[in-house]
Scaffold this motif. Structure first.
Motif, short mmCIF file in Angstrom:
data_model
loop_
_atom_site.label_atom_id
_atom_site.label_comp_id
_atom_site.label_asym_id
_atom_site.label_seq_id
_atom_site.Cartn_x
_atom_site.Cartn_y
_atom_site.Cartn_z
N ALA A 160 0.91 -1.38 0.10
CA ALA A 160 0.07 0.06 -0.05
C ALA A 160 0.86 1.24 0.11
N PRO A 161 1.82 1.46 0.81
CA PRO A 161 2.59 2.67 0.87
C PRO A 161 3.41 2.86 -0.62
N ILE A 162 3.84 1.60 -1.09
CA ILE A 162 4.48 1.84 -2.19
C ILE A 162 3.50 2.31 -3.39
N VAL A 163 2.24 1.58 -3.47
CA VAL A 163 1.45 2.13 -4.45
C VAL A 163 0.95 3.51 -4.43
N PHE A 164 0.74 4.00 -3.21
CA PHE A 164 0.24 5.18 -2.87
C PHE A 164 1.27 6.29 -3.05
N GLY A 165 2.39 5.83 -2.68
CA GLY A 165 3.63 6.68 -2.76
C GLY A 165 3.67 6.94 -4.35
N LEU A 166 4.00 5.98 -5.25
CA LEU A 166 4.24 5.94 -6.47
C LEU A 166 2.95 6.99 -7.24
N ASP A 167 1.73 6.52 -6.88
CA ASP A 167 0.64 7.38 -7.12
C ASP A 167 0.94 8.94 -7.16
N LYS A 168 1.46 9.34 -6.28
CA LYS A 168 1.70 10.61 -6.03
C LYS A 168 2.21 11.53 -7.07
N PHE A 169 2.93 10.57 -7.85
CA PHE A 169 3.75 10.93 -9.31
C PHE A 169 2.84 11.27 -10.35
N THR A 170 1.65 10.28 -10.17
CA THR A 170 0.81 10.18 -11.65
C THR A 170 -0.62 10.58 -11.18
N ASN A 171 -0.97 10.70 -10.06
CA ASN A 171 -2.39 11.03 -9.51
C ASN A 171 -3.48 10.33 -10.32
N TRP A 176 -3.94 14.16 -5.20
CA TRP A 176 -3.42 13.78 -3.94
C TRP A 176 -3.59 15.32 -3.12
N THR A 177 -3.45 16.58 -3.75
CA THR A 177 -2.85 17.77 -3.33
C THR A 177 -4.28 18.14 -2.50
N ILE A 178 -5.48 17.66 -2.88
CA ILE A 178 -6.78 17.94 -1.93
C ILE A 178 -6.78 17.51 -0.62
N TYR A 179 -5.82 16.78 -0.49
CA TYR A 179 -5.71 16.26 1.11
C TYR A 179 -4.72 16.99 1.80
N LEU A 180 -3.83 17.95 1.25
CA LEU A 180 -2.96 18.71 1.66
C LEU A 180 -3.45 19.90 2.45
N ALA A 181 -3.14 20.17 3.81
CA ALA A 181 -3.85 21.42 4.32
C ALA A 181 -2.90 22.49 3.92
N PRO A 182 -3.60 23.61 3.76
CA PRO A 182 -2.81 24.83 3.30
C PRO A 182 -1.63 25.33 4.11
N VAL A 183 -1.69 25.06 5.60
CA VAL A 183 -0.85 25.46 6.11
C VAL A 183 0.48 24.65 5.86
N ALA A 184 0.29 23.49 5.27
CA ALA A 184 1.77 22.90 4.87
C ALA A 184 2.52 23.69 3.98
N THR A 185 1.82 24.18 3.05
CA THR A 185 2.36 25.12 1.76
C THR A 185 2.91 26.37 2.29
N SER A 186 2.24 26.79 3.42
CA SER A 186 2.79 28.10 4.05
C SER A 186 4.01 27.77 4.83
N ILE A 187 4.14 26.56 5.57
CA ILE A 187 5.38 26.31 6.19
C ILE A 187 6.47 25.88 5.42
N VAL A 188 6.28 25.02 4.40
CA VAL A 188 6.91 24.60 3.41
C VAL A 188 6.86 25.33 2.17
N PRO A 189 7.69 26.13 1.62
CA PRO A 189 7.47 26.97 0.62
C PRO A 189 7.71 26.45 -0.80
N LEU A 190 6.96 25.40 -0.84
CA LEU A 190 6.88 24.50 -2.17
C LEU A 190 5.36 24.52 -2.50
N PRO A 191 5.26 24.44 -4.13
CA PRO A 191 4.00 23.96 -4.55
C PRO A 191 3.42 22.70 -3.92
#
Length: 138
Positions: A32-43, A48-63
């Motif tokens: 499961a982690p390998i499949v889900f991890g690889l899917d982060k590159f293909t969506n 997957w970005t819908i599950y990322l809290a906006p505070v994460a992008t404010s703390i880590v200045p990356l898209p």
């Protein structure tokens, strides 16, 4: 304490059941982690970005997608760690799931997914308890 080999059929059955549970959990927490991890590159499964809290992008200045690439790499590593060192890898997955749960609670609206991930966290901890070896890194 020393562990004795099973002497009765019931004890042998218990050991087989524990080993089967270990194999099931190790397989799931490897794949499961390998499949889900690889899917982060293909969506392919989900954006997957819908599950990322906006505070994460404010703390880590990356898209958000770049953060998901990093998440994907960590998840693949976690899956491999479970396959190679299940006692350590299971703890890595448990801590990772805790981080995901916190992110989802901060994000709000995905409480069902957070609850599911809590169940997975408990499963990862069960895998840790079933994993052979005496040290954390076995």
């Amino acid at each position: 304490m020393t562990t004795r080999a099973a002497h009765t059929p019931a004890q042998a059955q218990d050991q087989r059941g524990e080993h089967q549970a270990f194999l099931l959990l190790r397989t799931v927490f490897t794949v499961a982690p390998i499949v889900f991890g690889l899917d982060k590159f293909t969506n392919l499964l989900v954006d997957w970005t819908i599950y990322l809290a906006p505070v994460a992008t404010s703390i880590v200045p990356l898209p958000a997608q770049t953060i998901m690439y990093v998440v994907g790499v960590v998840e693949v590593i976690a899956g491999i760690a479970v396959a190679v060192r299940p006692r350590f890898g299971s703890l890595l997955v448990a801590v990772w799931l805790l981080g995901i749960i916190v992110n989802l609670l901060v994000l709000g609206g995905f409480y069902d997914v957070a609850l599911r991930d809590f169940g997975l966290l408990v499963g990862a901890l069960a895998l840790n308890r079933l994993s052979p070896g005496t040290g954390i890194f076995r």
